[in-house]
Write an enzyme that holds these catalytic residues in place. Sequence first.
Site, mmCIF file in Angstrom:
data_model
loop_
_atom_site.group_PDB
_atom_site.id
_atom_site.type_symbol
_atom_site.label_atom_id
_atom_site.label_comp_id
_atom_site.label_asym_id
_atom_site.label_seq_id
_atom_site.Cartn_x
_atom_site.Cartn_y
_atom_site.Cartn_z
ATOM 1 N N THR A 170 0.830 -1.202 0.000
ATOM 2 C CA THR A 170 0.000 0.000 0.000
ATOM 3 C C THR A 170 0.866 1.254 0.000
ATOM 4 O O THR A 170 1.819 1.361 0.770
ATOM 5 C CB THR A 170 -0.923 0.008 1.232
ATOM 6 O OG1 THR A 170 -1.777 -1.141 1.186
ATOM 7 C CG2 THR A 170 -1.778 1.269 1.269
ATOM 8 N N GLU A 378 -3.822 -7.010 6.281
ATOM 9 C CA GLU A 378 -3.395 -7.032 7.684
ATOM 10 C C GLU A 378 -3.764 -8.348 8.368
ATOM 11 O O GLU A 378 -4.063 -8.390 9.563
ATOM 12 C CB GLU A 378 -3.983 -5.860 8.488
ATOM 13 C CG GLU A 378 -3.858 -4.499 7.844
ATOM 14 C CD GLU A 378 -2.456 -4.177 7.365
ATOM 15 O OE1 GLU A 378 -1.500 -4.855 7.751
ATOM 16 O OE2 GLU A 378 -2.314 -3.248 6.570
#
Length: 400
Positions: A170, A378
């Site tokens: 990201t 995550e």
Amino acid sequence: MNAPTNLAAPVNMGMDEDTFEQFAEQLKRYVRERLIPAEAQVIAEDRIPEDILKEMREMGLFGLSVPEEFGGAGLNMTQYARVVNIMAYAAPAYRSIFSINVGMFASALKNGATEAQKAEWYPKIAEGRIACFGLTEPGSGSDSAGLATTAVPDPDGNGWILNGTKRYITNAPHAEVALIMARTNKEALPKNAHVSAFLVPMNAPGVSTGSPDKKMGQSGSHIADIMLDDVRVPGDALLGGETGKGFVFAMKSLDNGRISVGAAATGYARRALDSALRYANERKAFGEPIANFQLIQAMLADSEIEIYAAESMMADVTARADRGENILVKAAAFKVFASEMCGRVVDRVVQIYGGAGYLAEYDAERFFRDARIYRIYEGTTQILQLQIAKHMLREWNRNV
């Protein structure tokens, strides 16, 4: 969402409560009056406009969790999660652009950086320089033993030479610094001591990024590969100045990242439900608003119940973090519940919209696509289930 009053005072007091509440109210207005009206432009151009990025930097959003002495806001975990939750009411790209700064990167600095590293990097990310977090690779994600990126001592100095590829990173196309996990020992060692962490400037010779990946949703938020080809970094780029600690720093910072994702999923679910409420009151069938139909009401009620549960989990886990408790299991549990909950809510929202929910001109279709990633990054739901169960069983065996 303050900690229960019968509990001990939190270790991390954060920003003065009155000041924070004023900031939170200002941020809510900013989200609704500025960010949401700009969503169409973000989606059409697949980028956040520069003037909005400038405003976000001026508001201090890139340094929310950076200590005040280094130019940040010094928010505690409870306050940080609330800000993420508020921001996540708008398009996910707005949260995504600063989330690594204030989440995993700042957390890794707090947990493992030397004082010199904190003095160098905290002020930079607080002023809005974008960071990224390089753990996942083409051949390994949650399996750190399979991590292939290497860091070997530089024979020409006291630094390191890094080689490898990171995937799905990201903010890689915009970042000025990356926290790179690399193997400093060929053999897999207990407690992942073969993995170390390095602070790598993205303009260092040998660092390159791939083209941003095309994604299902979350327009304006970008991920890309990072390629490391004989990248030389100085000795002080090693986080904490010690090898074998990288995985520990990464896992501790992932607690923070998982709370951020849980808070974001909860905020986005609230946005989707508000949209469904508005549509159900405006759309008429058989001469009356569909909001009057009991099966529509059931879907609305179930969504409200689940969002409330996630909000309560967020308040609990962040209060525990601020008291200094080990939150590994509870952060994972919150992330799993909130992300799965968001998926159920946006699915109901599409159903409430009916045929319109399948059309791109209505928000429900976008909510459905945007929300899907929350169950993956995550730590996927399945990996976190394994992690939670492992700790449950370990605790059971310890007590029998």
